[in-house]
Structures are given as structure tokens and as C-alpha cells.
Design an enzyme around this catalytic site. Sequence first.
Site, mmCIF file in Angstrom:
data_model
loop_
_atom_site.group_PDB
_atom_site.id
_atom_site.type_symbol
_atom_site.label_atom_id
_atom_site.label_comp_id
_atom_site.label_asym_id
_atom_site.label_seq_id
_atom_site.Cartn_x
_atom_site.Cartn_y
_atom_site.Cartn_z
ATOM 1 N N ASP A 98 -1.337 7.071 6.062
ATOM 2 C CA ASP A 98 -1.319 5.648 6.413
ATOM 3 C C ASP A 98 -2.229 5.419 7.621
ATOM 4 O O ASP A 98 -2.371 6.293 8.476
ATOM 5 C CB ASP A 98 0.109 5.215 6.732
ATOM 6 C CG ASP A 98 0.276 3.711 6.698
ATOM 7 O OD1 ASP A 98 -0.655 3.012 6.226
ATOM 8 O OD2 ASP A 98 1.331 3.212 7.131
ATOM 9 N N LYS A 105 0.830 -1.214 0.000
ATOM 10 C CA LYS A 105 0.000 0.000 0.000
ATOM 11 C C LYS A 105 0.864 1.264 0.000
ATOM 12 O O LYS A 105 0.610 2.202 -0.768
ATOM 13 C CB LYS A 105 -0.929 -0.021 1.222
ATOM 14 C CG LYS A 105 -1.935 -1.171 1.210
ATOM 15 C CD LYS A 105 -2.914 -1.071 2.354
ATOM 16 C CE LYS A 105 -2.252 -1.273 3.704
ATOM 17 N NZ LYS A 105 -1.704 -2.645 3.859
ATOM 18 N N THR A 106 1.881 1.296 0.849
ATOM 19 C CA THR A 106 2.770 2.459 0.883
ATOM 20 C C THR A 106 3.538 2.596 -0.422
ATOM 21 O O THR A 106 3.718 3.706 -0.942
ATOM 22 C CB THR A 106 3.742 2.340 2.063
ATOM 23 O OG1 THR A 106 3.007 2.234 3.288
ATOM 24 C CG2 THR A 106 4.658 3.550 2.135
ATOM 25 N N THR A 115 -5.591 -1.004 6.955
ATOM 26 C CA THR A 115 -5.649 -2.453 7.106
ATOM 27 C C THR A 115 -7.030 -2.895 7.571
ATOM 28 O O THR A 115 -7.298 -4.093 7.634
ATOM 29 C CB THR A 115 -4.599 -2.924 8.127
ATOM 30 O OG1 THR A 115 -4.789 -2.206 9.361
ATOM 31 C CG2 THR A 115 -3.188 -2.656 7.616
ATOM 32 N N ARG A 155 6.692 -8.095 1.854
ATOM 33 C CA ARG A 155 7.561 -7.547 2.890
ATOM 34 C C ARG A 155 8.273 -8.654 3.652
ATOM 35 O O ARG A 155 9.471 -8.581 3.938
ATOM 36 C CB ARG A 155 6.752 -6.680 3.862
ATOM 37 C CG ARG A 155 7.576 -6.083 4.994
ATOM 38 C CD ARG A 155 6.696 -5.329 5.965
ATOM 39 N NE ARG A 155 6.077 -4.184 5.319
ATOM 40 C CZ ARG A 155 5.047 -3.512 5.848
ATOM 41 N NH1 ARG A 155 4.521 -3.897 6.992
ATOM 42 N NH2 ARG A 155 4.544 -2.473 5.205
#
Length: 362
Positions: free
Chosen positions: A112, A67-68, A161, A220
Site C-alpha cells: 500500500d 484498492k485494498t 493515491t 468507505r
Amino acid sequence: MAEPSLVAGGEEPEERAIEAALRPKNLDDFVGQHRVRKQLSLVLKASRMRGRSADHVLFSGPPGLGKTTLAMIVAAEMNAPLRISSGPAIQHAGDLAAILSSLSEGEVLFLDEIHRMSRPAEEMLYMAMEDFRVDIVVGKGAGATAIPLELPPFTLVGATTRAGLLPGPLRDRFGFTGHLEFYSVEELELVLRRSAGLLDLKVNSAGFTEIAGRSRGTPRIANRLLRRVRDWALVHGIDQIDARSASAALDMYEVDKRGLDRLDRSVLEALITKFGGGPVGLSTLAIAVGEEPETVETVAEPYLVREGLLGRTPRGRIAMAPAWTHLGLAVPAGVFGQETLDLFEAGPDDEETSSEWVSSTQ
């Protein structure tokens, strides 16, 4: 004190710096999420052709899926500066007003964990997103005055999230919403190949498959495990990483074939050996493994539930049949998740009987 986890938890500054270097810089380099990537590409291309700022964008999905990274790509694709903040950092409407008033035309603002913003800030954001205007209240009581402040057109990119916690009016003001899904092993292999190239690391196909299979479907985590395997290979003087060396490295870090780490296995072992497979309450289970209930619920449980190893019932947590099998234990009768007989699947004897019946009817 809990041991640091390779598959969840905080990151050291050096780890964050390395991970930032591995981030794709444009949509062409971004691996996976084909549906979201295709839709987002169309939105950004149309905005560039109109010569206007892109619509506000919301990305939702579990942590670690990109997402980032996608927010940074939105700014790069629009050739616009990027401002980064987070929901927990905006506790007052004044905090948000200060950020919005300093934006330049076309700038991308990334928030975020946007669902964790305070309610007054959310209500101010409604008008800012829709009308590019905020009202600054000066004074108190009967003498208070609202001063309208015009904002330059900007693009808000939100990431969450827990999309269900976003208020409906805020969610509806996003022009594009993309939900990110977990990655397949094949997609994670592509992520690892790209990262290995940037790290100048030699890994064969079997090595990539071994690491990808233990990465919980999350890029990640895949990149983090790749760096740990790199460290292990460096210390042991191995030039090229294969499946055997990758497996040995990850076994040392207590990440098993299914991607479970120490905490995950502790939860399953306590649930099965101490409570007979459950049901048992979250607090009791957390005490048994020496962790806080929030840690068990937010770190271990989501993956265990997704893998069908743990179940959540009104009476408490239960161990599913695959959990017993994964720990090398015999599955007791009556445990949830056992394979059931398919009444419509023909066995060898059934096929022979069927063919004899067909012959007899002809």
C-alpha cells in the site's frame, strides 16, 4: 484538538474490523468500477488457465475506493496466500529483501502507498519484479560482494493515491494498471444495500439514496455513514430507516446534503466571511479555521475543488460561486463560477422571431 471526522481521518480498531467484514471477497460481489473489474477478471482468468502467477498489478486512485479490497480479491481469485505491507514501512533495501526472500511460490504481495518506498528499495524491486531475483550486498567498500538470491514467482499488487510520484521504470513493470474512479450515487446505493444486508439493517430506498448522496462518491465513507445512521436509529428505537431518519442522523453528525462536514464548511465560511472570497494563502486560511495547512490541503480541499466550491490559483484559494450559494449567501458580481449567458440558447422571444422570419421567407 481537532474533532474526529466522519468522512476523513483515522479509524478505530472496531471500525476497521467492521469495515473488513463488509469487504467483498470476490469480483462478483465487488460493486462499481466496471471497466477495471472486467479487465482484471480477464487477467486473472488467463493466469489461472496458464497455471502461472498473475502479472503484477497496480491500482491507483483516491482513498476509499477499493484498492485494498481488490488486492485481497486478487489473492482470493488466484487461491494464493496474501502478504501485506506498505511503502512507508520499507525504508531500507534490507527490509524489502527480508520480505521477498520469505515469499512462497505464487504468493501475492500487497504494498500500500507504494510511492512512499525509499529509493534503494525501489531499485531492488525492479529486478525482483522482472527477473524474480535480488542481489544481496555483503560487506563494505572494496571487499563488498553481491550475492544473487533467486525468488519464487510471485504477484506484486501495488496501491497508490498519487500515481504521478511513481518512477517510470517501476510503473512500467506492472503488467496491469487500473485507475479507480469515484462512484455514482446509484453505485453507492448498491454498496449500501449489500452492507445493510450484512449488518441486518432495514433501510428503504429513500434512506439509501439519502446516505449515498452524502458519501462523496466513496464506498468507505458510505459504509461509515451507514453505521452511524444505524447507531442513531438504535438509540431512537427506529426499526426501519427512511430518508427522514437518515437525514436527521447525518445532520446530527454535521454531514450536510452535499457531503460537506464541519471542516469543509469552516473552510468555506472563513474564505467567504473573513477574506471576501479570496484569494488567500493556504497557511492564512488554515490559521483562520484552527487547523494545520496539511489538514486543509489533504482532507478538505480535494473534495471542495472537485465539487467546484473552491478554486486554487497562483495567488491563493478562492471561493467559487456555488460555495456562496451552498452557504445561503448572495453571490457577488464577478465571482468565478457564475452561470454565463448562452449566446446560442434561444429564448421564447427568439423562437417567435425565428418562426416569423421563416414564414416571411417562404
